[in-house]
Design an enzyme around this catalytic site. Structure first.
Site, PDB file in Angstrom:
ATOM      1  N   LYS A  18      -2.796  -9.651 -15.486  1.00  0.00           N
ATOM      2  CA  LYS A  18      -4.215  -8.930 -15.726  1.00  0.00           C
ATOM      3  C   LYS A  18      -3.597  -7.463 -15.811  1.00  0.00           C
ATOM      4  CE  LYS A  18      -7.014  -8.075 -11.946  1.00  0.00           C
ATOM      5  NZ  LYS A  18      -7.280  -6.524 -11.946  1.00  0.00           N
ATOM      6  N   ASN A  19      -2.989  -6.850 -14.517  1.00  0.00           N
ATOM      7  CA  ASN A  19      -2.702  -5.607 -14.312  1.00  0.00           C
ATOM      8  C   ASN A  19      -1.595  -4.985 -15.428  1.00  0.00           C
ATOM      9  OD1 ASN A  19      -4.566  -5.614 -12.343  1.00  0.00           O
ATOM     10  ND2 ASN A  19      -3.182  -5.763 -10.944  1.00  0.00           N
ATOM     11  N   ARG A  89     -12.302  -1.089 -12.913  1.00  0.00           N
ATOM     12  CA  ARG A  89     -11.568   0.060 -12.392  1.00  0.00           C
ATOM     13  C   ARG A  89     -10.376   0.359 -13.388  1.00  0.00           C
ATOM     14  NH1 ARG A  89     -10.627   3.755  -8.748  1.00  0.00           N
ATOM     15  NH2 ARG A  89      -8.420   4.233  -8.318  1.00  0.00           N
ATOM     16  N   CYS A 113     -13.269  -2.779  -7.704  1.00  0.00           N
ATOM     17  CA  CYS A 113     -13.541  -3.460  -6.446  1.00  0.00           C
ATOM     18  C   CYS A 113     -14.236  -2.711  -5.602  1.00  0.00           C
ATOM     19  CB  CYS A 113     -12.168  -4.012  -6.161  1.00  0.00           C
ATOM     20  SG  CYS A 113     -11.661  -5.146  -7.065  1.00  0.00           S
ATOM     21  N   ARG A 118     -11.610   4.663  -3.700  1.00  0.00           N
ATOM     22  CA  ARG A 118     -10.505   4.555  -4.818  1.00  0.00           C
ATOM     23  C   ARG A 118     -10.317   5.687  -5.494  1.00  0.00           C
ATOM     24  NH1 ARG A 118     -10.115  -1.296  -7.183  1.00  0.00           N
ATOM     25  NH2 ARG A 118      -7.890  -0.577  -7.660  1.00  0.00           N
ATOM     26  N   PRO A 119      -9.814   6.872  -4.642  1.00  0.00           N
ATOM     27  CA  PRO A 119      -9.623   7.977  -5.471  1.00  0.00           C
ATOM     28  C   PRO A 119      -8.537   8.156  -6.820  1.00  0.00           C
ATOM     29  CG  PRO A 119      -8.226   7.847  -3.402  1.00  0.00           C
ATOM     30  CD  PRO A 119      -9.048   6.696  -3.656  1.00  0.00           C
ATOM     31  N   ILE A 120      -8.669   9.360  -7.484  1.00  0.00           N
ATOM     32  CA  ILE A 120      -7.977   9.343  -8.626  1.00  0.00           C
ATOM     33  C   ILE A 120      -7.206  10.683  -8.565  1.00  0.00           C
ATOM     34  CG2 ILE A 120      -8.965   7.585 -10.084  1.00  0.00           C
ATOM     35  CD1 ILE A 120     -10.154   9.773 -11.567  1.00  0.00           C
ATOM     36  N   ASP A 121      -6.964  11.146  -7.485  1.00  0.00           N
ATOM     37  CA  ASP A 121      -6.548  12.824  -7.336  1.00  0.00           C
ATOM     38  C   ASP A 121      -5.297  12.830  -7.736  1.00  0.00           C
ATOM     39  OD1 ASP A 121      -6.385  10.995  -4.601  1.00  0.00           O
ATOM     40  OD2 ASP A 121      -4.735  12.554  -4.129  1.00  0.00           O
ATOM     41  N   GLN A 122      -4.479  11.698  -7.505  1.00  0.00           N
ATOM     42  CA  GLN A 122      -2.882  11.742  -8.256  1.00  0.00           C
ATOM     43  C   GLN A 122      -2.800  11.656  -9.678  1.00  0.00           C
ATOM     44  OE1 GLN A 122      -0.285  12.107  -5.865  1.00  0.00           O
ATOM     45  NE2 GLN A 122      -2.019  12.659  -4.605  1.00  0.00           N
ATOM     46  N   ASP A 301      -2.042  -7.357  -3.167  1.00  0.00           N
ATOM     47  CA  ASP A 301      -3.092  -8.423  -3.960  1.00  0.00           C
ATOM     48  C   ASP A 301      -2.818  -9.775  -3.517  1.00  0.00           C
ATOM     49  OD1 ASP A 301      -3.094  -6.320  -7.091  1.00  0.00           O
ATOM     50  OD2 ASP A 301      -3.949  -6.104  -5.181  1.00  0.00           O
ATOM     51  N   ARG A 393     -12.680 -12.234 -13.149  1.00  0.00           N
ATOM     52  CA  ARG A 393     -12.156 -11.082 -13.665  1.00  0.00           C
ATOM     53  C   ARG A 393     -10.609 -11.133 -13.847  1.00  0.00           C
ATOM     54  NH1 ARG A 393     -12.995  -6.552  -9.859  1.00  0.00           N
ATOM     55  NH2 ARG A 393     -11.273  -5.929 -11.285  1.00  0.00           N
TER      56      ARG A 393
HETATM   57  C1  EPZ Z   1      -3.793  -1.163  -8.876  1.00  0.00           C
HETATM   58  O1  EPZ Z   1      -4.695  -0.488  -8.523  1.00  0.00           O
HETATM   59  C2  EPZ Z   1      -4.241  -2.450  -8.911  1.00  0.00           C
HETATM   60  N1  EPZ Z   1      -5.260  -2.553 -10.188  1.00  0.00           N
HETATM   61  C3  EPZ Z   1      -4.595  -3.077  -7.718  1.00  0.00           C
HETATM   62  O2  EPZ Z   1      -5.158  -4.504  -8.084  1.00  0.00           O
HETATM   63  C4  EPZ Z   1      -3.700  -2.970  -6.597  1.00  0.00           C
HETATM   64  O3  EPZ Z   1      -4.228  -3.418  -5.477  1.00  0.00           O
HETATM   65  C5  EPZ Z   1      -3.062  -1.730  -6.517  1.00  0.00           C
HETATM   66  O4  EPZ Z   1      -2.697  -1.088  -7.890  1.00  0.00           O
HETATM   67  C6  EPZ Z   1      -1.723  -1.520  -5.461  1.00  0.00           C
HETATM   68  O5  EPZ Z   1      -0.766  -2.496  -6.016  1.00  0.00           O
HETATM   69  C7  EPZ Z   1      -4.721  -2.507 -11.403  1.00  0.00           C
HETATM   70  O6  EPZ Z   1      -3.597  -2.492 -11.850  1.00  0.00           O
HETATM   71  C8  EPZ Z   1      -5.968  -2.477 -12.376  1.00  0.00           C
HETATM   72  P1  EPZ Z   1      -2.910   2.563  -6.553  1.00  0.00           P
HETATM   73  P2  EPZ Z   1      -4.580   1.352  -8.298  1.00  0.00           P
HETATM   74  O7  EPZ Z   1      -3.367   3.602  -7.039  1.00  0.00           O
HETATM   75  O8  EPZ Z   1      -3.589   1.722  -9.347  1.00  0.00           O
HETATM   76  C9  EPZ Z   1      -4.498   5.351  -2.849  1.00  0.00           C
HETATM   77  C10 EPZ Z   1      -6.205  -6.470  -8.283  1.00  0.00           C
HETATM   78  O9  EPZ Z   1      -6.689  -7.167  -7.142  1.00  0.00           O
HETATM   79  N2  EPZ Z   1      -4.552   6.407  -4.295  1.00  0.00           N
HETATM   80  O10 EPZ Z   1      -1.696   2.033  -6.385  1.00  0.00           O
HETATM   81  O11 EPZ Z   1      -5.957   1.754  -8.359  1.00  0.00           O
HETATM   82  C11 EPZ Z   1      -5.606   4.261  -3.273  1.00  0.00           C
HETATM   83  O12 EPZ Z   1      -6.743   4.708  -2.572  1.00  0.00           O
HETATM   84  C12 EPZ Z   1      -6.553  -4.887  -7.998  1.00  0.00           C
HETATM   85  O13 EPZ Z   1      -5.911  -6.687  -9.387  1.00  0.00           O
HETATM   86  C13 EPZ Z   1      -5.014   7.695  -3.998  1.00  0.00           C
HETATM   87  O14 EPZ Z   1      -5.194   8.058  -2.918  1.00  0.00           O
HETATM   88  O15 EPZ Z   1      -3.758   1.291  -6.819  1.00  0.00           O
HETATM   89  C14 EPZ Z   1      -4.692   3.224  -2.351  1.00  0.00           C
HETATM   90  O16 EPZ Z   1      -4.984   3.565  -1.043  1.00  0.00           O
HETATM   91  C15 EPZ Z   1      -7.006  -4.634  -6.508  1.00  0.00           C
HETATM   92  N3  EPZ Z   1      -4.948   8.573  -4.852  1.00  0.00           N
HETATM   93  C16 EPZ Z   1      -3.390   3.542  -2.826  1.00  0.00           C
HETATM   94  O17 EPZ Z   1      -3.112   4.864  -3.194  1.00  0.00           O
HETATM   95  C17 EPZ Z   1      -5.003   8.118  -6.293  1.00  0.00           C
HETATM   96  O18 EPZ Z   1      -5.193   9.042  -7.206  1.00  0.00           O
HETATM   97  C18 EPZ Z   1      -2.877   2.536  -3.760  1.00  0.00           C
HETATM   98  O19 EPZ Z   1      -3.664   2.809  -4.928  1.00  0.00           O
HETATM   99  C19 EPZ Z   1      -4.733   7.015  -6.408  1.00  0.00           C
HETATM  100  C20 EPZ Z   1      -4.711   5.866  -5.564  1.00  0.00           C
END
Ligand code: EPZ
Length: 425
Positions: A18-19, A89, A113, A118-122, A301, A393
């Site tokens: 999926k991802n 997402r 979810c 779920r921030p996107i600052d990065q 996950d 999903r």
């Molecule tokens: C991806 O989410 C996956 N989703 C998630 O899977 C998975 O849990 C996650 O990666 C971690 O492996 C998809 O690929 C669609 P992250 P993503 O950015 O990219 C923080 C599922 O069940 N963060 O690696 O959103 C964030 O809050 C889903 O398939 C920031 O602070 O995860 C989290 O604590 C659920 N700022 C951590 O980093 C940012 O700009 C990891 O998030 C981005 C993230």
């Protein structure tokens, strides 16, 4: 509805990841030519992201059960509509893909979810480093750049989404982009391989430093998506929790190392072959500690699913969630089935019990739903799981796959029961 305590036996084949699919499908718009993508999972998140692209006049044709032809030739650059975007997402991958193609993008703020913020600052930090200016107004993110210029991007967190979005924005940039502290998940590598098959020049995916040499043009390609590491892990745990004997085919053993080693610690026998893995559990389940981390650590996950298994293990297990702030909501539902779990922030302490009892429970997100399925397969009596849309999903044909293994599971279509009291009011 699931009637528990049936040992799962037999063989199943897992679907594409999926991802990986959720970043590869938007990535296909970076070319002017059509691409053929196979091993696409038949899940609602893929249908939603495809619908969003179709609304942008991208021609997407489903061929057979798991192949999509994506033709972006006549794409129109218009912001996706909120009602679709809010459902998944991963819609934020449109930002990186549109930035990479048009040097500007606007997308409603993503949904997804409901565990923690779920921030996107990065993501924004990465886009800004590539020369874009980002603003948020009225729930929309708008990103503009005169042109995308390669640069160094240091991610404060090894974020999967931010890594993928910067790669998508940088493949056609002017010059070199270097991402440091990049995410190393298998789906990051799969996206890089897909883009390189289109003529991009992405090196080092799977390590914490990814170099992207911008190219002028990307051509169409045909590509097969990697098998889903998390779907595979979920079925491995379903086999273990029922004391069954299941072989899962069409997998990549390398992606399952963390899951395999934890299951062996718990007392499950795991045998891997070239592209299949066999899970047998005959003895009792033993407690163990889990700390979820970015890849190659134990995948976050898989955290709800392995917690459902440890709810029935002998002894006390400690689960520490190293990625998300609040990913233990599902334990409330497991406790209603008789599990003994206490949660304090990012730590859950699980006291194993002898058995769980079926009842009616609610899925709160995708993997929480998977954990409830696992608990229901082992529980005494019938369990009704509500809000199974979350599960669909990310798990294609889950009822069929589990029935094929001997589970007693049936999908009850139909409206949510309306409380007569509400009607009366
Ligand atoms: C991806 O989410 C996956 N989703 C998630 O899977 C998975 O849990 C996650 O990666 C971690 O492996 C998809 O690929 C669609 P992250 P993503 O950015 O990219 C923080 C599922 O069940 N963060 O690696 O959103 C964030 O809050 C889903 O398939 C920031 O602070 O995860 C989290 O604590 C659920 N700022 C951590 O980093 C940012 O700009 C990891 O998030 C981005 C993230």
């Amino acid at each position: 509805m699931i009637d528990g305590r049936k040992k799962l036996k037999g063989k199943i084949s897992v679907s594409g990841a999926k991802n990986a699919a959720l970043s590869i499908i938007p990535a296909a718009i970076l070319s002017e030519e059509p691409s053929i993508i196979t091993n696409v999972p038949d899940i609602s998140d893929v249908r939603f992201i495809s619908e969003i692209l179709t609304q942008m006049n991208v021609r997407i044709r489903k061929i057979g059960d798991d192949t999509l032809e994506i033709d972006p030739k006549n794409i129109k650059q218009k912001p996706a509509t909120y009602d679709l975007v809010r459902r998944i997402r991963a819609s934020y991958y449109l930002l990186g893909a549109m930035l990479g193609k048009f040097s500007n993008a606007s997308v409603p703020l993503p949904g997804g979810c409901n565990f923690g913020v779920r921030p996107i600052d990065q993501h924004i930090k990465g886009f800004t480093r590539l020369g874009a200016s980002c603003k948020m107004n009225g729930g929309m993110i708008s990103i503009k750049a005169k042109k995308i210029v390669g640069n160094s991007v240091y991610l404060d967190i090894a974020s999967v989404g931010a890594t993928i979005n910067v790669v998508l924005a940088a493949v056609k940039a002017e010059g070199l982009t270097v991402i440091e502290n990049a995410a190393k998940e298998p789906h990051v590598v799969d996206l890089a391989n897909f883009l390189n098959s289109m003529g991009a020049d992405v090196r080092g995916a799977g390590t914490d430093m990814i170099k992207i040499y911008g190219v002028k043009k990307l051509k169409g390609t045909s590509y097969s998506i990697v098998p889903d590491q998390i779907e595979t892990g979920t079925y491995m745990i379903a086999a273990a929790v029922t004391g069954g004997d299941v072989t899962i085919e069409n997998i990549i053993p390398k992606h399952l190392e963390a899951i395999k080693s934890k299951l062996e610690e718990i007392g499950v026998k795991v045998t891997e072959k070239e592209s299949s893995i066999r899970v047998v559990r005959k003895s009792q389940l033993n407690r163990c500690n889990i700390k979820t981390m970015p890849h190659p650590g134990f995948p976050t996950d898989m955290q709800p699913q392995i917690s459902a298994l440890l709810a029935l293990a002998k002894g006390t297990s400690i689960i520490s969630e190293g990625v998300w702030d609040n990913r233990f909501r599902y334990t409330e539902e497991l406790k209603r089935m008789g599990a003994n779990i206490s949660v304090d922030g990012k730590i859950a302490v699980i006291e194993g019990v002898n058995s769980l009892t079926g009842t009616t429970v609610k899925a709160t997100d995708l993997r929480a739903g998977a954990a409830l399925v696992i608990a229901a397969l082992a529980a005494q009596g019938k369990t009704t799981i509500e809000n199974t849309g979350h599960i669909e999903r990310g798990y294609s044909k889950i009822c069929k796959k589990l029935s094929d293994l001997g589970a007693n599971i049936v999908k009850i279509d139909g409206e949510e029961p309306v409380l007569h009291l509400q009607k009366a009011l």
